[in-house]
Enzyme design. Sequence first.
Site: not given
Ligand code: NDP
Ligand code: OXD
Length: 308
Positions: A223, A271
């Site tokens: 993000r 994005h």
């Molecule tokens: P998940 O919820 O599966 O994973 C999130 C990860 O972030 C977990 O490993 C979590 O730790 C870690 N995390 C969260 N908060 C913290 C913190 N404070 N300190 C350390 N680690 C932290 O999400 P996804 O992998 O599915 O997606 C990740 C992000 O990717 C989405 O939230 C979105 O913002 C972004 N995204 C972007 C897209 C794009 O097109 N650019 C498309 C899809 C997603 P833990 O494992 O310990 O819970």
């Molecule tokens: C996001 C997506 O969460 O594209 O950014 O799925």
Amino acid sequence: MFLLMLTGVEPEPWVAGFRRALPELEIRVWPDPGPPEAVAYALLWLQPHGLLGRFTGLKAVFSFGAGVDRILADPSIRPDIPIVRLIDPGLTTGMVEYVVHRVLHYHRRIPDYEAMQRRHDWRELEQPLPEDRTIGFLGLGVLGTACAQALAGLGFDVAGWSRTPKRLPGIECLHGETGFDALLARSDIVVALLPSTAETRGILGARAFARMKQGARFINVGRGSLVVDDDLLAALDRGHLAGATLDVFQVEPLAADHRFWSHPLVSVTPHVAAYSQPKTVVRTVSEQIRGFEAGRGLPHVVDRARGY
Ligand code: NDP
Ligand code: OXD
């Protein structure tokens, strides 16, 4: 009734797909919800805030994307309504393709060869092996883990950082504040795949960039709010970082006069790293609704206090 509230998305293939997959449900598209009390489910992407309170019969909302920060910021979704985040094979494939492509772009020194082409300069540059390049993931969730495993499979040295401790074969797993600093210090390419939460917003500022290796590259597909833009630009301008690939931004669309557009070391995409496709998402969400209607509960419900 199932209401699709999808800003900036062509609704036709979604309506057609859900009508086929869920013939028992009426499918409607915002801004034509029909009788508000009949809306049982909603699929949300960049929905206008403040409207969901009027749907008094709402049972669950589904996120059209993996990130739920914008849904959580909508105060009109009652605290008892489950919010289901998207975990979908199409989305994961898209993210793996994007991250692997950008890592290989940097690893195989394509920016250097592009600069040499502009000078008509024919030379072979030294090429490190993948095992001598460390790729560090901030975020080892569904998407971070899939990308980390793909790169480990190509022979890279891969590390990752998460909130809670993890064990993943072939990946060095770190957590906590010391883990964050250690990951930044040892990575040649840092990939941000964290959600936007109260804890992660602004996590990549001057302090974090200073901890990265001289000449490191940074890829942000998580993000825009993770990054302090001016601090990233300062790290690039003073030559500490050698490049950045940015797919997500504080404000989207990225303002026409933002320096990221024209910075020689920055690659911008709008994005698109991962994208929701009807072919897989319709199946994923329809199965979840059908399971819920059959009393099986909902998977991947967002923990609102945690923020993801
Ligand atoms: P998940 O919820 O599966 O994973 C999130 C990860 O972030 C977990 O490993 C979590 O730790 C870690 N995390 C969260 N908060 C913290 C913190 N404070 N300190 C350390 N680690 C932290 O999400 P996804 O992998 O599915 O997606 C990740 C992000 O990717 C989405 O939230 C979105 O913002 C972004 N995204 C972007 C897209 C794009 O097109 N650019 C498309 C899809 C997603 P833990 O494992 O310990 O819970
Ligand atoms: C996001 C997506 O969460 O594209 O950014 O799925």
